[in-house]
Scaffold this motif. Structure first.
Motif, PDB file in Angstrom:
ATOM      1  N   ARG A 163       0.828  -1.209   0.000  1.00 52.98           N
ATOM      2  CA  ARG A 163       0.000   0.000   0.000  1.00 52.98           C
ATOM      3  C   ARG A 163       0.859   1.253   0.000  1.00 52.98           C
ATOM      4  O   ARG A 163       1.855   1.363   0.726  1.00 52.98           O
ATOM      5  CB  ARG A 163      -0.900  -0.015   1.236  1.00 52.98           C
ATOM      6  N   LYS A 164       0.453   2.229  -0.822  1.00 50.70           N
ATOM      7  CA  LYS A 164       1.126   3.525  -0.893  1.00 50.70           C
ATOM      8  C   LYS A 164       0.103   4.621  -0.591  1.00 50.70           C
ATOM      9  O   LYS A 164      -1.100   4.434  -0.808  1.00 50.70           O
ATOM     10  CB  LYS A 164       1.743   3.736  -2.277  1.00 50.70           C
ATOM     11  N   PRO A 165       0.544   5.778  -0.136  1.00 48.29           N
ATOM     12  CA  PRO A 165      -0.403   6.848   0.211  1.00 48.29           C
ATOM     13  C   PRO A 165      -1.330   7.225  -0.949  1.00 48.29           C
ATOM     14  O   PRO A 165      -2.519   7.513  -0.726  1.00 48.29           O
ATOM     15  CB  PRO A 165       0.521   8.017   0.590  1.00 48.29           C
ATOM     16  N   GLU A 166      -0.786   7.221  -2.156  1.00 52.62           N
ATOM     17  CA  GLU A 166      -1.604   7.612  -3.307  1.00 52.62           C
ATOM     18  C   GLU A 166      -2.695   6.603  -3.654  1.00 52.62           C
ATOM     19  O   GLU A 166      -3.586   6.897  -4.461  1.00 52.62           O
ATOM     20  CB  GLU A 166      -0.727   7.870  -4.537  1.00 52.62           C
TER      21      GLU A 166
END
Length: 479
Positions: free
Chosen positions: A195-198
């Motif tokens: 998972r990435k913030p974007e």
């Protein structure tokens, strides 16, 4: 004799076959639903549709599965940008795709699985690959496939005949931006992406942490689910998917299950537009809506996209679209001439003669049917059809003969997916050149110079104009 089709893996034309008594298992990489599909996408889907129709007309049952990619970098990025839930965003574009398919007279797949519906199956597949030593988890929670662990990697796209450097370029020589990821090794590819913030709220829990599947993994899991983990008979897609997407599907599936993934590979060549590569910057990335707004019917678009060899680049032009509409008009006039002999009408033709039940004898259309059975040669099929049409057979047939010819022609139309008598008439002011041609044709008719009148009518049709004659004059209609 079975239907013949070029196989990308063997680089030869091979017969299509399935297990005795079983439908042919046919999987197609479907659309990524982050916007409307363009005509390049639809060329591939339409060719696949024609192949299925030919198989079924030939008596082969087909289990046709075409997936929906509803989670990847593009769908997530665009849904976040529009402030929509991923499911809401992709549902809108999935429905648009299905609407366009219906307008283009495409058969509905046997099944249309979505990537999001198969997240558990994808996680299970990754776990199997890790357990067998073909995948590894990175520190950030991403999981990668170890390409070096699969000896046969590259056999589909012949990668071993050149140096394998990276997966950043696909088999069409284009930037591989279908799924963007960082790699620990330049040859390895992502199975699971941390998972990435974007990503926003678009993530799922997994043994390696929160994240989402890699693009390549999705198809392998959906194939497993749709076909019970068995070897599939046929896999289709655009040539740009040959590497890395299909190469990676083979690696994942064969390493996980220990048997061949697919027996026969079916790839369609690229679409050019007016001699140029399609791109947003050139403004030539046309959708079906774009072309309908310009006055072209969905059947003219379908005709244009299937008319050339699927293995060769097709140059899509507006002159070609006009020619397609003219060709459809010629087909309609041919049918009308046969209906006049048989004593039937257009409605009867559409309901009784366009059928998936092939005649026992295609008669004078046998050459056209054979062309479709031999490597889906749509160009030769259409050429043979117009060879028959040009001979004006209605003048020598009785009612029974006309009905037999209508049956054979209707079956070919079914195979090609073409519907007649659907082109919308669009009455507009004609340019002076067109008015002069139409007037010259009218004058020739008054002089009973039928040959000249027919020649001028064909010239008008080639320019995209039909003529409707009345008692005291004519009316021009742009198709």
């Amino acid at each position: 004799m079975p239907i013949q089709l070029y196989d990308t893996l063997s680089r030869s034309v091979q017969p299509l076959s399935s297990e005795s008594g079983q439908p042919l298992r046919f999987y197609c990489c479907g659309p990524t639903v982050y916007g409307p599909a363009h005509i390049g996408n639809f060329r591939t889907f339409l060719i696949q549709d024609v192949l299925r129709r030919v198989l079924e007309l030939d008596g082969t049952a087909v289990q046709h599965v075409r997936n929906i990619t509803d989670v990847d970098d593009k769908t997530i990025r665009q849904s976040v940008a529009e402030g929509l839930k991923l499911s809401e965003f992709t549902a809108k574009w999935t429905q648009k795709f299905r609407t366009d398919c219906a307008a283009l007279n495409m058969l509905t797949p046997t099944a249309e699985p979505s990537a999001v519906q198969h997240i558990p199956q994808q996680i299970a597949l990754v776990e199997t690959l890790i357990k067998k030593g073909h995948a590894y988890a990175a520190e950030d929670g991403s999981v990668y496939f170890r390409v070096a662990s699969f000896e046969n990697y590259g056999r589909l796209s012949r990668l071993k005949q050149r140096e394998l450097k990276t997966q950043s370029e696909n088999s069409a020589g284009e930037l591989n931006d279908a799924d963007e990821y960082d790699r620990e090794s330049i040859t390895d590819f992502a199975l699971w992406k941390s998972r990435k913030p974007e990503d926003g709220e678009n993530y799922w829990n997994s043994p390696w942490g929160e994240g989402r599947p890699g693009w390549h993994l999705e198809c392998s899991a959906m194939v497993d689910s749709a076909f019970d983990g068995k070897t599939i008979d046929l896999h289709g897609g655009g040539i740009d998917l040959c590497f890395p997407h299909h190469e990676n599907e083979i690696a994942q599936s064969e390493c996980a299950h220990g048997h061949d993934f697919c027996k026969h590979w079916f790839h369609s060549a690229h679409l050019m537009v007016e001699g140029a590569k399609m791109s947003k910057s050139l403004g030539n990335l046309y959708t079906l809506d774009d072309l309908q707004e310009k006055g072209f019917s969905p059947m003219a678009v379908r005709y244009t996209l299937i008319a050339g060899s699927y293995r060769q680049q097709l140059n899509f032009t507006f002159d070609g679209l006009h020619a397609s509409q003219s060709a459809l008009s010629r087909m309609e006039r041919f049918v009308e001439s046969l209906l006049a002999v048989s004593g039937e009408d257009e409605d009867r033709f559409n309901t009784d003669y366009i059928s998936s039940q092939a005649p026992t004898d295609f008669g004078r259309f046998a050459k056209a049917w054979d062309a479709l059975r031999q490597n889906l040669n749509t160009a030769a099929c259409l050429g043979a059809i117009f060879g028959v049409i040009g001979s004006n057979p209605a003048t020598s047939l009785d009612a029974a003969g006309a009905r037999a010819m209508l049956k054979a022609f209707g079956s070919l139309l079914y195979a090609l997916g073409l519907k007649l008598f659907t082109q919308a008439e669009k009455k507009v002011n004609a340019p002076a050149e067109i008015l002069e041609l139409a007037q010259a044709r009218w004058d020739a008719k008054q002089e009973k110079n039928w040959a000249k009148a027919d020649q001028l009518r064909d010239a008008l049709l080639e320019k995209g104009w039909a003529v409707k004659d009345g008692k005291d004059g004519f009316e021009l209609i742009a198709h």
